[in-house]
Design a protein around this motif. Structure first.
Motif, PDB file in Angstrom:
ATOM      1  N   ARG A   1       0.702  -1.299  -0.101  1.00  0.00           N
ATOM      2  CA  ARG A   1       0.059  -0.138   0.003  1.00  0.00           C
ATOM      3  C   ARG A   1       0.912   1.185  -0.014  1.00  0.00           C
ATOM      4  O   ARG A   1       0.251   2.370  -0.351  1.00  0.00           O
ATOM      5  N   VAL A   2       2.089   1.189   0.609  1.00  0.00           N
ATOM      6  CA  VAL A   2       2.858   2.475   0.530  1.00  0.00           C
ATOM      7  C   VAL A   2       4.544   2.007  -0.004  1.00  0.00           C
ATOM      8  O   VAL A   2       4.963   0.792   0.523  1.00  0.00           O
ATOM      9  N   ALA A   3       5.081   2.700  -0.631  1.00  0.00           N
ATOM     10  CA  ALA A   3       6.200   2.523  -0.925  1.00  0.00           C
ATOM     11  C   ALA A   3       7.293   3.484  -0.424  1.00  0.00           C
ATOM     12  O   ALA A   3       7.132   4.366  -0.785  1.00  0.00           O
ATOM     13  N   GLU A   4       8.228   2.741   0.357  1.00  0.00           N
ATOM     14  CA  GLU A   4       9.215   3.659   1.049  1.00  0.00           C
ATOM     15  C   GLU A   4      10.478   3.961   0.052  1.00  0.00           C
ATOM     16  O   GLU A   4      11.141   3.017  -0.241  1.00  0.00           O
ATOM     17  N   PHE A   5      10.441   5.242  -0.350  1.00  0.00           N
ATOM     18  CA  PHE A   5      11.821   5.575  -0.866  1.00  0.00           C
ATOM     19  C   PHE A   5      12.101   4.955  -2.323  1.00  0.00           C
ATOM     20  O   PHE A   5      13.156   4.479  -2.461  1.00  0.00           O
ATOM     21  N   PRO A   6      11.076   5.268  -3.137  1.00  0.00           N
ATOM     22  CA  PRO A   6      11.453   4.671  -4.671  1.00  0.00           C
ATOM     23  C   PRO A   6      12.730   5.435  -5.041  1.00  0.00           C
ATOM     24  O   PRO A   6      12.868   6.673  -4.943  1.00  0.00           O
ATOM     25  N   THR A   7      13.608   4.935  -5.566  1.00  0.00           N
ATOM     26  CA  THR A   7      15.068   5.199  -6.018  1.00  0.00           C
ATOM     27  C   THR A   7      14.950   5.818  -7.427  1.00  0.00           C
ATOM     28  O   THR A   7      16.032   6.544  -7.620  1.00  0.00           O
ATOM     29  N   THR A   8      13.814   5.758  -8.182  1.00  0.00           N
ATOM     30  CA  THR A   8      13.941   6.388  -9.615  1.00  0.00           C
ATOM     31  C   THR A   8      12.446   7.095  -9.838  1.00  0.00           C
ATOM     32  O   THR A   8      11.382   6.654  -9.252  1.00  0.00           O
ATOM     33  N   LEU A   9      12.724   8.022 -10.818  1.00  0.00           N
ATOM     34  CA  LEU A   9      11.376   8.769 -11.265  1.00  0.00           C
ATOM     35  C   LEU A   9      10.496   7.390 -11.869  1.00  0.00           C
ATOM     36  O   LEU A   9       9.189   7.689 -11.706  1.00  0.00           O
ATOM     37  N   GLU A  10      10.895   6.592 -12.729  1.00  0.00           N
ATOM     38  CA  GLU A  10       9.973   5.564 -13.034  1.00  0.00           C
ATOM     39  C   GLU A  10       9.493   4.819 -12.052  1.00  0.00           C
ATOM     40  O   GLU A  10       8.160   4.420 -12.322  1.00  0.00           O
ATOM     41  N   ALA A  11      10.047   4.435 -10.950  1.00  0.00           N
ATOM     42  CA  ALA A  11       9.483   3.703 -10.134  1.00  0.00           C
ATOM     43  C   ALA A  11       8.080   4.422  -9.422  1.00  0.00           C
ATOM     44  O   ALA A  11       7.271   3.928  -8.836  1.00  0.00           O
TER      45      ALA A  11
END
Length: 381
Positions: A252-262
């Protein structure tokens, strides 16, 4: 006896706007909100300060910092927990999900991570029950798939343990946060004092564990999250394929995606996006990943986490308010949005009937200055 406090002449941060007005709290609950700058006798004159919901922290390593203030220095846990609690209260945080690693490497190698989660969780809970803590503490289990013991450690927790979040952590070298192996080597060797040979053995060990146990550990983590009634989070998603896998797991939540695409893929999948407030305040990621400001400017940021600097949470939210030209929206990233993301329905907004968690602050220059904090109606800082 009824306990009542009235804050007057404040910039009251409501879910969608900031208004000049007053807020009344009675017996730990918000009971009325009125407009106007009047300061009747017996009220607290906020002198035009902001009055916002108490901040909600979903992911912080701050407790571990107090437990090990220097490498190889173990501080007494009761003292560490109290200091951590007081520090958070002092910067306006009234609800915290204490991040605790589950999944250990117990053999005698450079990769060794000792087992500690169950005992520490019990220590926090005992102190909470004794009334030793100022703010509301919940658990965030950081489930490390590159480990030996993850399923059995998850089984040590039950529905009464106040586990609100479980995050899938995959620190396999060469991917996600540590795609850049030179940066990974500098980070690990600097933090743990490993020789070049020990670092190489560490990489081999983690890679082997991921290949042998990683998929089974992911499955066990998803099942445990459902059993505990917690929110499932991903960590350091880097590619759209990784986000798609997160969505299939029920993240439900994504912590700290590392790229714009993600981050864009998270938005498409309806997954809330968490970024680190230190990343925003510093102007970029210390690991060389996407800048939080870049995501904010692309409307791809929903929640801030203080991560490793508690005071960054309020500063980052105010900074977002300035970037977006909307202070209510900026502060929602540390109040209403994390409350919704963790299913805490009794807080995170200044609304009648909700829990009276309140933070009073003013902005001086570029720094928000906390001038008072109330948790469940009681002043704690």
């Amino acid at each position: 006896m009824t306990s009542q406090t009235i804050f007057a002449n404040a910039k009251v941060v409501l879910p969608k706007e900031v208004v000049v007005g007053s807020v009344c709290i009675t017996d730990g609950q918000i009971t009325s909100i009125d407009s106007g700058a009047a300061v009747p006798a017996g009220t607290i004159d906020c002198e035009g300060d902001y009055l916002c919901p108490g901040l909600i922290e979903l992911h912080t390593d701050n407790l571990e910092r107090h437990m090990m203030p220097r490498p190889k220095v173990d501080w007494p846990h009761d003292a560490a927990i109290v200091a951590h609690d007081a520090e958070l209260a002092g910067v306006g945080i009234t609800t915290v999900f204490d991040a605790i690693r589950v999944g250990s490497i117990v053999d005698d190698t450079p990769s060794r991570f000792p087992r500690y989660a169950r005992n520490l969780a019990s220590e926090i809970e005992n102190m909470r029950r004794q009334g030793a803590l100022r703010i509301s503490h919940h658990l965030h289990l950081r489930a490390e798939v590159c480990s030996e013991t993850l399923p059995e450690e998850l089984e040590e927790f039950g529905p009464d343990d106040r586990v609100g979040i479980v995050s899938l952590m995959d620190h396999t070298p060469g991917q996600r946060q540590f795609r850049n192996m030179a940066q990974f080597e500098a980070y690990v060797r600097g933090k743990r004092g490993l020789s070049a040979e020990e670092f190489e053995a560490h990489v081999i060990r983690l890679t082997e564990l991921r290949a042998r146990l990683g998929d089974a550990h992911e499955t066990a983590t998803v099942a445990a999250t459902k059993r505990l009634g917690a929110t499932l989070a991903s960590h350091d998603d880097t590619t759209p394929d990784q986000v798609a896998a997160s969505a299939r797991h029920g993240v439900r939540v994504a912590e700290f995606p590392t790229t714009l695409e993600a981050a864009e893929a998270c938005r498409t999948e309806g997954i809330g996006i968490v970024m680190g407030a230190p990343n925003l305040v510093r102007g970029g990621s210390h690991s060389g990943n996407i800048a939080a400001r870049a995501l904010a400017e692309n409307n791809l940021l929903d929640i801030l986490s203080s991560d490793y600097v508690p005071a960054a949470l309020l500063k980052g939210a105010v900074q977002l308010g300035e970037i977006w030209g909307d202070m209510a929206r900026g502060l929602a990233t540390v109040t209403a949005n994390p409350a919704a993301g963790s299913d805490l329905r009794d807080r995170g907004r200044i609304e009648t009937g909700l829990r009276a968690d309140i933070t009073r602050f003013r902005v001086m220059g570029e720094a928000p200055i906390v001038r008072g904090v109330w948790s469940n109606g009681c002043r704690v800082s």
